[in-house]
Design an enzyme around this catalytic site. Sequence first.
Site, short mmCIF file in Angstrom:
data_model
loop_
_atom_site.label_atom_id
_atom_site.label_comp_id
_atom_site.label_asym_id
_atom_site.label_seq_id
_atom_site.Cartn_x
_atom_site.Cartn_y
_atom_site.Cartn_z
N LYS A 14 44.25 -32.83 59.32
CA LYS A 14 44.74 -31.89 60.29
C LYS A 14 46.21 -31.35 59.87
O LYS A 14 46.40 -30.21 60.14
CB LYS A 14 44.63 -32.40 61.70
CG LYS A 14 43.14 -33.09 61.95
CD LYS A 14 42.42 -31.64 62.23
CE LYS A 14 40.93 -31.82 62.87
NZ LYS A 14 40.29 -30.57 63.00
N GLU A 62 44.15 -27.71 71.26
CA GLU A 62 42.91 -28.44 71.97
C GLU A 62 43.01 -29.53 70.89
O GLU A 62 43.36 -29.62 69.76
CB GLU A 62 41.92 -27.46 71.77
CG GLU A 62 40.96 -27.60 70.62
CD GLU A 62 41.70 -26.93 69.46
OE1 GLU A 62 42.63 -25.92 69.83
OE2 GLU A 62 41.26 -27.15 68.38
N SER A 82 38.56 -37.95 55.72
CA SER A 82 39.58 -37.15 56.21
C SER A 82 40.30 -37.55 57.13
O SER A 82 41.31 -37.02 57.52
CB SER A 82 38.46 -36.14 57.01
OG SER A 82 37.67 -36.57 57.95
#
Lengths: 415, 264
Positions: free
Chosen positions: A106, A128, A395
Amino acid sequence: MTGEHQVPAAADPHQPGQHDPDTKGHFGPYGGRFMPEALIGALDELSAEYDKARLDPEFTAEFTRLLRDYAGRPSLLTEAPRFAEHAGGARVFLKREDLNHTGSHKINNVLGQALLTKRMGKKRVIAETGAGQHGVATATACALMGLDCVVYMGEVDTQRQALNVARMKLLGAEVIPVKSGSRTLKDAINEALRDWVTNVDSTHYLLGTAAGGHPFPVMVRNFHKVIGIEARAQFLELTGRLPDAVAACVGGGSNAIGIFHGFIDDPGVRLVGIEPGGKGIETGEHGATLSEGSPGMLHGALSYLLQDEDGQTIEAYSISAGLDYPGVGPEHAWLKDTDRAEYRSATDAEAMHAFQLLSRTEGIIPAIESSHALAGALKLGQELGPDGHILVNLSGRGDKDMDTAAKYFGFYEES
Amino acid sequence: MGGLDPVFERTRGEGRGALIGYLPAGFPTVDGSIDLLKGMIDAGCDLVEVGVPYSDPVMDGPVIQAAAETALKAGFRLRDLFTVVEAVSQAGGKAVVMTYWNPVFRYGVDAFSRDLAAAGGLGVITPDLIPDEGADWLAASEAHGLDRIFLVAPSSSEERIASTVAASSGFVYATAVMGVTGARDQVGGAAAGLVERTRAHTSLPIGVGLGVRSGAQAAEVASFADAVIVGSAFVTRAEEGVPGVRALAAELADGVRTARAPIG
């Protein structure tokens, strides 16, 4: 392998290219802007700024510098031989996004959008978050760049991911529990959009996945392309060839689109997205949007969607708070329809099996989200056999999931 | 050309703004919403907006969100919308539909337009469909004679206002404030400016919504706009049943009649 695999991929992830959407953000029929008029001005402003920034050597150099000096890129490529023994003997390689600062992929997108926020002269960022990874990454970038940060998080998720709530608060962000609708990621996005339409002059909505109205899908993808570009070069260096398949989990689809794009022009490389199968597709409790959904609009784009006959969104379910999203980024819909990528699902049980297996065979604790990709790799390995080469996008790391895992495996009862 | 033109010809002829009241279909039940909407028309609404309850209403504040949830929990189905519109129309009322786009897309844009027109509906207000993405709707609305009410916002550029009103018919919906639906003590000062900017591009009537809840506010808005749109306040008064919405409609109807008529 054939020579065509050795053609280097485009090295600059920011240059416009043949895989970009049209000027209105359409990937084939998907994408676009199904948004209130009140937000179109902000999307236009963002598009214009992004189009300038992506071609501005100063911007891309600053982004690359932050990825290197702050996020810790390039992330490693690690072979997982003991894990691979359970994957039909195929070789399995992990792209270690879990080793990035803040513990997931991210951070790539967040650093890019935070830089853009500053370029636009905005001082306030909203975001969010589902699992909390995007919220933590956003709070981190805002701390680094001196931006005010508000994170919307479904009330259910604030309970599932209490540790990440504490991290965001420590980083100076305000975390607002969302009590509307299903109280998960979808409703956190609704609430963030309501904030944005009210405060659009001062505020950038730092969307965390490759979904939403144009230009979010293409912009978020491009900020994550670094994953695929690095992985391709590392894979070639380590093995002298390209993988047969690239596996990545798909909720909104940002880590998957980032790694897929490193290989999108390599026709011999299968791109395999693994969606959350929850308690099993047949139970209806899942988040397998591409596998089980149908075209529809949610949060600003036309894509696949879990919906009922009347077009009401069906709430998604997954043990993983980062994957239980009933929509998906529009480029994935296009990759599915054009058969460039294939989408499967892994159940909670399959993901948790892979979660434990990687921990015990390799000493790497993956995020439950990423464990879906690992579960997919176990199956792909069986299909490909001992000659198979599989690249998995790991990830994120699993520290945030310890409470869920301890309950799932009954560790609390043992102690 | 559309069915809404006579509504505004009449109100303009009377030198006043039109009163438009919103209520979701199926709230609190399908039959209940029919009674409420009829009451609103009877007590002074020139036009009603029949809302489609939707799972992800990003333009709506808490009051309308809760009403949509109530309607969906009570079992509202999209086909009930046509029942409600037909009942309102047969009772002599004028109705348009306000809906997020995905339910229409899912039903089929042409099929939805056909069924709405057959039920007597006059047009559709589309809060998350901009003309840029509306090719199907432009065609279907032409084919079935429905008016297209697109939105303009204080943040809209001159260029966007021009292209939006060019694609609109019936009236143009001007959102008074930057924000979601919900009654406010003050209607944004941006509203009058937006109406003025919009008038420069169109002779269509302009309705102003978002935040109006009292007769005094209705009078204020009617002094510069062609229609006053009231939503959340009606939903709140629906708790008192038909007498509640009738009382509010009557107060607002007085409001639009006491205002100085708009120039335009």
